[in-house]
Design an enzyme around this catalytic site. Structure first.
Site, PDB file in Angstrom:
ATOM      1  N   THR A  24       4.097  -6.773  -2.819  1.00 14.37           N
ATOM      2  CA  THR A  24       3.794  -6.286  -1.476  1.00 14.37           C
ATOM      3  C   THR A  24       2.464  -5.550  -1.473  1.00 14.37           C
ATOM      4  O   THR A  24       2.003  -5.046  -2.492  1.00 14.37           O
ATOM      5  CB  THR A  24       4.899  -5.338  -0.971  1.00 14.37           C
ATOM      6  N   GLY A  25       1.829  -5.518  -0.303  1.00 14.68           N
ATOM      7  CA  GLY A  25       0.600  -4.744  -0.158  1.00 14.68           C
ATOM      8  C   GLY A  25      -0.620  -5.389  -0.780  1.00 14.68           C
ATOM      9  O   GLY A  25      -1.446  -4.704  -1.381  1.00 14.68           O
ATOM     10  N   ILE A  32      -5.270  -2.754  -5.507  1.00 17.46           N
ATOM     11  CA  ILE A  32      -4.403  -2.806  -6.684  1.00 17.46           C
ATOM     12  C   ILE A  32      -3.454  -3.994  -6.594  1.00 17.46           C
ATOM     13  O   ILE A  32      -3.205  -4.677  -7.586  1.00 17.46           O
ATOM     14  CB  ILE A  32      -3.619  -1.488  -6.835  1.00 17.46           C
ATOM     15  N   GLY A  33      -2.924  -4.256  -5.408  1.00 19.49           N
ATOM     16  CA  GLY A  33      -2.001  -5.373  -5.253  1.00 19.49           C
ATOM     17  C   GLY A  33      -2.628  -6.693  -5.657  1.00 19.49           C
ATOM     18  O   GLY A  33      -2.007  -7.511  -6.354  1.00 19.49           O
ATOM     19  N   SER A 168       2.497   8.106  -5.958  1.00 14.32           N
ATOM     20  CA  SER A 168       1.435   9.099  -6.009  1.00 14.32           C
ATOM     21  C   SER A 168       2.074  10.475  -5.972  1.00 14.32           C
ATOM     22  O   SER A 168       3.142  10.656  -5.380  1.00 14.32           O
ATOM     23  CB  SER A 168       0.493   8.938  -4.816  1.00 14.32           C
ATOM     24  N   TYR A 177       2.178  11.121   3.152  1.00 18.48           N
ATOM     25  CA  TYR A 177       2.026  10.120   2.097  1.00 18.48           C
ATOM     26  C   TYR A 177       2.725  10.586   0.824  1.00 18.48           C
ATOM     27  O   TYR A 177       3.570   9.879   0.259  1.00 18.48           O
ATOM     28  CB  TYR A 177       0.540   9.889   1.838  1.00 18.48           C
TER      29      TYR A 177
END
Length: 265
Positions: A24-25, A32-33, A168, A177
């Site tokens: 995903t992403g 990064i994905g 994170s 986040y």
């Protein structure tokens, strides 16, 4: 975009079937994905991936024109069959739809790698309720629903299944986040126990600060100074660790939150 055609390895001239990773992403070529997708494709995986251009439209970096087609072409060049799926993970129906499409086009999913996120800077005093709820919908609830769907559908060999999520620990000035990523950690690590009967491992990776286009020069310099190895992390750094965890050799690592950040203090 190629479509998978399985061949029986017992038939002369047949090729072994590649396992399927759902990532995903994967919205931008520098992300990064996308780095994880490239690494796993090179290691023999077929790749289903999700993207959501409406998210990039809201971010300072904006939409990368042609990114999805470029990523598909790159993965195909590495021998992978692919399925690119546009997916709004705010919608709780999306995870089931994503798995259905990935299975229809490529077959059963063996590895779930979650690189998606909602990330809008705001602190304790200026975070809105709407933003807080959106962060938890994407980073926490969608992670749970994706893992739940994986657990319900997984029919692979015991010991082969993999769940990996990126997290994170940054919360100061980044409250929704960081808080929602903290929830993601707990949800993912629970799978290491609750899905043990399926022979599925579940781990979380904290890659530290990786500059995929969001850093200011000030942030970049600060992160370099704070890292003993004197450089920023790259998507390739994270991708190599994901690749190892998805390999047979990485199967003994389970239920861990792994720091892969060059020793960032």
């Amino acid at each position: 975009m190629t479509t998978r055609t399985d061949q029986d390895p017992t038939v002369p001239g047949g090729a072994a079937v590649r396992p399927v990773a759902l990532i995903t992403g994967v919205g931008r070529t520098a992300g990064i994905g996308a780095g994880v997708a490239r690494r796993l494709a090179s290691s023999g995986w077929d790749i289903a991936f999700t993207y959501w251009t409406a998210y990039d439209d809201r971010m300072t970096w904006g939409r990368e024109a042609g990114a999805t087609a470029a990523i598909v072409a790159d993965l195909n060049g590495r021998g992978a069959s692919t399925a690119a799926i546009e997916a709004d993970l705010v919608d709780p129906q999306t995870p089931a739809r994503v798995f259905e499409e990935a299975e229809r086009r490529l077959g059963g999913v063996t590895a779930l790698v979650m690189c998606h996120c909602e990330s809008v800077d705001s602190g304790l005093l200026d975070t809105t309720v709407e933003s807080f709820d959106r962060h938890f919908a994407v980073n926490a609830r969608a992670t749970w629903l994706l893992i739940r769907e994986f657990g319900r559908r997984f029919a692979g060999t015991a010991g082969a299944g993999r769940i990996i999520a990126l997290t994170s620990d940054h919360t100061v000035g980044n409250l929704p986040y960081g808080a929602s990523k903290g929830a993601l950690d707990r949800i993912t690590l629970a799978a290491a126990r609750e899905l043990a009967g399926l022979g599925v491992t579940a781990n979380v990776i904290n890659p530290g600060p990786v500059d995929t286009g969001w850093m200011t020069e000030e942030v970049r310099e600060h992160c370099v100074r704070a890292t003993p190895l004197g450089r920023l992390g790259t998507p390739r750094d994270t991708a190599h660790l994901v690749d190892f965890l998805c390999s047979a050799e990485g199967g003994w690592i389970n239920g861990q939150l792994l720091m892969s950040n060059g020793g960032l203090a």
